[in-house]
Design a protein around this motif. Structure first.
Motif, PDB file in Angstrom:
ATOM      1  N   ARG A   1       0.842  -1.208   0.000  1.00  0.00           N
ATOM      2  CA  ARG A   1       0.000   0.000   0.000  1.00  0.00           C
ATOM      3  C   ARG A   1       0.873   1.253   0.000  1.00  0.00           C
ATOM      4  O   ARG A   1       0.618   2.215  -0.719  1.00  0.00           O
ATOM      5  CB  ARG A   1      -0.917   0.007   1.239  1.00  0.00           C
ATOM      6  CG  ARG A   1      -2.183  -0.812   1.068  1.00  0.00           C
ATOM      7  CD  ARG A   1      -3.208  -0.434   2.129  1.00  0.00           C
ATOM      8  NE  ARG A   1      -2.742  -0.646   3.490  1.00  0.00           N
ATOM      9  CZ  ARG A   1      -2.756  -1.832   4.101  1.00  0.00           C
ATOM     10  NH1 ARG A   1      -3.210  -2.890   3.470  1.00  0.00           N
ATOM     11  NH2 ARG A   1      -2.315  -1.955   5.332  1.00  0.00           N
ATOM     12  N   GLU A   2       1.927   1.189   0.812  1.00  0.00           N
ATOM     13  CA  GLU A   2       2.824   2.340   0.902  1.00  0.00           C
ATOM     14  C   GLU A   2       3.518   2.593  -0.440  1.00  0.00           C
ATOM     15  O   GLU A   2       3.663   3.742  -0.880  1.00  0.00           O
ATOM     16  CB  GLU A   2       3.874   2.053   1.976  1.00  0.00           C
ATOM     17  CG  GLU A   2       4.268   3.264   2.777  1.00  0.00           C
ATOM     18  CD  GLU A   2       5.277   2.894   3.853  1.00  0.00           C
ATOM     19  OE1 GLU A   2       6.402   3.397   3.775  1.00  0.00           O
ATOM     20  OE2 GLU A   2       4.947   2.098   4.751  1.00  0.00           O
TER      21      GLU A   2
ATOM     22  N   GLU B   1       1.118   4.178  -2.820  1.00  0.00           N
ATOM     23  CA  GLU B   1       0.908   5.580  -2.475  1.00  0.00           C
ATOM     24  C   GLU B   1       2.084   6.435  -2.962  1.00  0.00           C
ATOM     25  O   GLU B   1       1.908   7.511  -3.535  1.00  0.00           O
ATOM     26  CB  GLU B   1       0.722   5.692  -0.952  1.00  0.00           C
ATOM     27  CG  GLU B   1       0.416   7.092  -0.439  1.00  0.00           C
ATOM     28  CD  GLU B   1      -0.664   7.804  -1.254  1.00  0.00           C
ATOM     29  OE1 GLU B   1      -1.642   7.124  -1.622  1.00  0.00           O
ATOM     30  OE2 GLU B   1      -0.511   9.010  -1.524  1.00  0.00           O
TER      31      GLU B   1
ATOM     32  N   ARG C   1       2.107   6.870  -6.663  1.00  0.00           N
ATOM     33  CA  ARG C   1       1.118   7.868  -7.068  1.00  0.00           C
ATOM     34  C   ARG C   1       1.705   9.268  -6.877  1.00  0.00           C
ATOM     35  O   ARG C   1       1.559  10.149  -7.716  1.00  0.00           O
ATOM     36  CB  ARG C   1      -0.147   7.689  -6.236  1.00  0.00           C
ATOM     37  CG  ARG C   1      -1.292   8.584  -6.702  1.00  0.00           C
ATOM     38  CD  ARG C   1      -2.561   8.296  -5.933  1.00  0.00           C
ATOM     39  NE  ARG C   1      -3.143   7.004  -6.259  1.00  0.00           N
ATOM     40  CZ  ARG C   1      -3.418   6.052  -5.371  1.00  0.00           C
ATOM     41  NH1 ARG C   1      -3.150   6.245  -4.089  1.00  0.00           N
ATOM     42  NH2 ARG C   1      -3.948   4.915  -5.753  1.00  0.00           N
ATOM     43  N   ARG C   2       2.410   9.442  -5.764  1.00  0.00           N
ATOM     44  CA  ARG C   2       2.961  10.770  -5.471  1.00  0.00           C
ATOM     45  C   ARG C   2       4.006  11.204  -6.484  1.00  0.00           C
ATOM     46  O   ARG C   2       4.170  12.391  -6.744  1.00  0.00           O
ATOM     47  CB  ARG C   2       3.620  10.755  -4.085  1.00  0.00           C
ATOM     48  CG  ARG C   2       2.700  11.297  -3.026  1.00  0.00           C
ATOM     49  CD  ARG C   2       3.408  11.344  -1.736  1.00  0.00           C
ATOM     50  NE  ARG C   2       3.809  12.694  -1.365  1.00  0.00           N
ATOM     51  CZ  ARG C   2       4.105  13.011  -0.110  1.00  0.00           C
ATOM     52  NH1 ARG C   2       4.045  12.110   0.837  1.00  0.00           N
ATOM     53  NH2 ARG C   2       4.469  14.231   0.174  1.00  0.00           N
TER      54      ARG C   2
END
Lengths: 330, 352
Positions: free
Chosen positions: B138-139, B142, B145-146
Motif C-alpha cells: 500500500r505504501e 501511495e 502515485r505521489r
C-alpha cells in the motif's frame, strides 16, 4: 503466449520434416550402392539384387522416402513378398539388416545408458561449475579466484580420452578402487550402476565444469558491475541479499540456455566416454553403425539426436521466458 | 560515535578533506582529493563538473558505496551528527536507503530487470522497517502515485522494461524517498532522459524535497539545469572543488576560469550568441598524473597572467573571495572579477 507456443511447435514439426528429408536423402541416395554394402566379400550380383529388393532400394527415391516416413507413424513390413517378411512396428525408423533388429529397438536399448550418463554428468558439472564460478567471482582477483581459473584451464586442456584412460589406469587397474565398468540398469543393481557410471560422469563433467566455471564467473562478475546491483546496495540491502537476490538472479539466467543445449547435445550420445568405458549407449551405437556402414541405423540415430536438439531448443526458449520477464513471447 | 555537543554545531552534512584513491596497474587514481563542503538541512547543493571530475565518486563515498577493498577513502563525512567514513559496513548499510538515498543517472539500467517495480520498492521498505507485505505494498502504491505514475494499481506490477525512461526515473525517486531519507543524492538524474522529461523530473525532485524536507545533493555536468533547483553550487575539477558559491552568485559573479568555461558551454535559446559556443579547450586531466600546479592550468587561458608561473608549480588553495564564495585560483581577486565581467558580457551578447 499460447499463440507463440502453437507457432513454435508447428515450426518445430516443419523443421523435423525438413530434417527427415535431408537426413534420409543424404544417407540413402548418396553415390555408392547401399545394397552392395549389405553383403561381404563373397557377394554375387544375384545376392546384391535380392538384397536391394528386400531393402526396398529398387524403388524410386520418393517412394522410399514416403515409406520411411509412413513407417514412423504406422510401421512397415520389409520384404513383404518373401516367405519371411520382417515386420517393423510403429514408430519404425527402419530395419538394420546388419544386426537383424529394428532400428527403434536398438536405439531404445542404448538410449537409457546415454540418458543416465548425460544426466549424472550434467548434475555434477552444473553443481561444481556454478558453485566454483560463483566462488571465484566473489573472490575476484585474489588467490581463490586464480586457483579456480587455473583448475578450469587444466580441465579445459585435458581431452576426455586422456582423463578417461588415466582414471581407468589408476582407479580401476592400479588402486582397484572400482571394478571394471559393466553397465546395468540403476533399477536392477544400483551399486554396480554407480560403480560403473562414476568415472564416466567425472570424465564427461570435467570439460563442462571447466567451461561453466568460467561462464558463471564472468556472468556474475558482469552483473556485479550492473547499475541495478548498485541500486540494491544503495537501498541498504545486506550484502548477502544483494549478491543472491540481485546479482546471481540476473547473472545465472543466461546459463539456463547454455546448460539446456549442452545437455541436449550430450543426450545424443557421448562418443568418447561411452567407448572408453564400454557403455552401450547411443554414442557407441552411432560409431559402430558408421564403421559397419549400417545405413538404416545411421539414419535413425542422426534423426533422433537432431530431434532432441530441436526439442531442447524449444524447451530452453520457453524456460528463458519464464526466468527473464523481458523476453516477450509473441 | 560522537558527543551531542559536537554534533550540535555541525551542519547537517559536512564533508572534510575527503579523498578517494583507487590503486590501479597504471598507478594510484586520485578520483577525489581533499574535497570539503557542507550543507544545511533542507538545502540543495549542486555539484557540477565534467566527466571524471570526481563528483560521482564523492557521492558514492558519502553513500558508502565505494568498495573498500578496491579503494581507500579518507577524510570525514558527518551526516546528522554521525561520522560515516570510519563506520563499520553494517552500520553504513543501515543508514543507506533510510537516512540517505540515491538516484542514478540511467533509470534504464538502475532498476532490476527481473523484478516488478512494486516489489523493488517494498523490498526497500521492509529491509529498514518492520512492515508487513500488504502494508508495504500500500505504501509503495501511495508513493508511486505521489511521483506521478498514472494508473498506479495496474502499473505497480509492471516490470521496468514496460515503463518509459521518465517513468522509470520516477520509480527510482519513489524508491529513494520511500523511507523519508534526510539526504537525497541525485547523480545526474536527468542526463539519460528527453529534454521535456528532464524538466518534469527536476520539478518533481524540487516538489518532493519541499514536501519531505529533504536535503538534496544534485550532481550534474549541466549548469543549465542547476539555476532553478540549487541553493548553492560547488564546481569540481580534477577531483577538487574549484569554486563554491550561492547559485545566483555563481551565475552572476563567477571567478574561477573553469566555471567561466562551463558557463560559456551552456547552450541557450533565449539569446543570440556572438559567435559560437566557446568550449573549454583540451581534455580533463588524467587522475593518475595530475599537474603539479593548478590542475586546471593546462587548459586555462589566463594562467600566463600570474607571476612566476605559479599556476604550473603550486597548487592554489580554496580561499574565500566573499562570504560564502570560495575560489581556488592564483589570479588576483581584482583580475578574476575583470575577466569574469568581460566573459559574461560576451556571453550576454553585449560585446562583439
Amino acid at each position: 503466449m499460447a499463440g507463440y507456443m502453437v507457432r513454435r511447435v508447428l515450426q518445430m514439426f516443419l523443421l523435423l520434416f525438413l530434417l527427415s528429408i535431408v537426413v534420409f536423402f543424404l544417407f540413402n541416395l548418396l553415390p555408392g550402392d547401399p545394397a552392395r554394402l549389405t553383403c561381404g566379400k563373397a557377394c554375387t550380383p544375384a545376392i546384391i539384387e535380392a538384397n536391394r529388393h528386400r531393402l526396398g532400394l529398387d524403388e524410386p527415391p520418393l517412394t522410399q522416402y514416403t515409406k520411411f516416413v509412413s513407417g514412423i507413424f504406422v510401421g512397415r513390413t520389409f520384404s513383404a513378398d518373401s516367405p519371411q517378411p520382417i515386420v517393423c512396428d510403429a514408430p519404425c525408423l527402419g530395419y538394420s539388416f546388419n544386426r537383424h533388429e529394428q532400428v527403434m529397438k536398438l536405439i531404445t536399448t542404448a538410449a537409457p545408458v546415454t540418458f543416465w550418463l548425460a544426466i549424472g554428468a550434467f548434475i555434477l558439472w552444473i553443481i561444481a561449475g556454478i558453485s566454483l564460478g560463483i566462488f571465484a567471482a566473489l573472490n575476484h582477483g585474489r588467490w581463490p579466484d586464480r586457483l579456480v581459473m587455473a583448475i578450469s584451464l587444466i580441465g579445459y586442456s585435458l581431452p576426455a580420452f586422456f582423463i578417461g584412460l588415466v582414471l581407468i589406469f589408476f582407479v580401476i587397474i592400479k588402486w582397484q578402487m572400482l571394478p571394471f565398468p559393466s553397465y546395468v540398469s540403476p533399477f536392477e543393481n544400483p551399486v554396480q550402476f554407480l560403480q560403473t557410471m562414476l568415472l564416466p560422469w567425472i570424465v564427461l563433467a570435467t570439460l563442462n565444469t571447466a567451461f561453466y566455471m568460467r561462464l558463471t564467473r564472468n556472468q556474475v562478475l558482469e552483473t556485479f558491475s550492473e547499475d541495478y546491483v548498485r541500486t540494491a546496495r544503495a537501498k541498504g540491502l545486506p550484502e548477502r541479499t544483494v549478491i543472491v537476490h540481485h546479482a546471481l538472479r540476473a547473472g545465472l539466467t543466461p546459463i539456463v540456455t547454455a546448460a539446456g543445449m549442452d545437455l541436449a547435445v550430450l543426450l545424443g550420445g557421448a562418443i568418447i566416454s561411452e567407448n572408453i568405458f564400454s557403455l552401450p549407449g547411443l554414442g557407441a551405437l552411432a560409431v559402430s553403425s558408421i564403421t559397419d556402414s549400417d545405413l538404416p541405423l545411421i539414419t535413425g540415430i542422426t534423426l533422433l539426436t537432431a530431434s532432441i536438439i530441436i526439442v531442447a531448443n524449444l524447451v530452453v526458449d520457453l524456460l528463458y521466458a519464464v526466468v527473464d520477464p523481458r523476453v516477450r513471447l509473441g | 560515535m560522537t558527543t551531542t555537543g559536537e554534533s550540535l554545531d555541525r551542519p547537517f552534512l559536512s564533508v572534510t578533506d575527503l579523498a578517494v584513491a583507487f590503486p590501479t596497474e597504471d598507478g594510484l587514481v586520485r578520483a577525489v582529493d581533499g574535497v570539503s563542503f557542507s550543507i544545511e538541512r533542507g538545502r540543495t547543493l549542486a555539484i557540477v563538473g565534467e566527466s571524471g571530475s570526481g563528483k560521482s565518486v564523492t557521492a558514492q563515498a558519502i553513500m558508502g558505496l565505494i568498495n573498500r577493498r578496491a579503494a581507500s577513502v579518507s577524510g570525514e563525512i558527518w551526516l546528522d551528527g554521525q561520522e560515516l567514513v570510519g563506520l563499520p559496513e553494517d552500520e553504513v548499510q543501515a543508514l543507506r536507503g533510510s537516512q540517505m538515498a540515491m538516484i542514478f543517472q540511467d533509470p534504464m539500467s538502475s532498476l532490476h530487470p527481473f523484478y516488478r517495480i512494486g516489489d523493488q520498492i517494498t523490498e526497500a521498505i521492509r529491509v529498514h522497517r518492520n512492515v508487513g507485505p500488504a502494508a508495504a505494498r500500500r505504501e509503495a502504491i501511495e508513493m508511486l502515485r505521489r511521483v506521478g505514475i498514472p494508473a498506479v494499481e495496474r502499473r505497480v506490477d509492471d516490470y521496468p522494461h514496460q515503463l518509459s525512461g521518465g517513468m522509470r526515473q520516477r520509480v527510482m525517486i519513489a524508491m529513494a524517498l520511500i523511507n523519508s531519507p534526510a539526504l537525497l543524492i541525485a547523480d545526474e538524474p536527468t542526463t539519460a532522459l528527453d529534454v521535456t522529461v528532464q524538466a518534469q523530473i527536476l520539478e518533481l525532485i524540487s516538489t518532493l524535497k519541499a514536501d519531505f524536507g529533504t536535503t538534496v545533493i544534485l550532481i550534474t555536468h549541466d549548469l543549465g539545469i542547476v539555476a532553478d533547483v540549487a541553493d548553492e553550487v560547488a564546481v569540481m575539477y580534477g577531483g577538487r572543488i574549484v569554486e563554491v558559491a550561492p547559485t545566483e552568485v555563481l551565475y552572476n559573479r563567477p571567478e574561477m576560469p573553469y566555471t567561466l568555461g562551463l558557463l560559456s558551454s551552456v547552450p541557450r535559446m533565449d539569446r543570440e550568441l556572438p559567435e559560437r559556443l566557446d568550449p573549454i579547450p583540451g581534455n580533463p586531466p588524467s587522475p593518475i598524473n595530475l599537474p603539479i600546479g593548478c590542475v586546471f592550468q593546462p587548459r586555462c587561458n589566463y594562467s600566463d597572467r600570474v607571476a612566476d608561473g605559479a599556476c604550473s608549480s603550486r597548487r592554489p588553495d580554496l580561499v574565500a573571495t566573499a562570504p560564502d564564495h570560495l575560489v581556488r585560483c592564483h589570479l588576483p581577486a581584482q583580475e578574476r572579477r575583470e575577466i569574469s565581467i568581460n566573459v559574461l558580457r560576451v556571453l550576454a551578447g553585449g560585446a562583439q
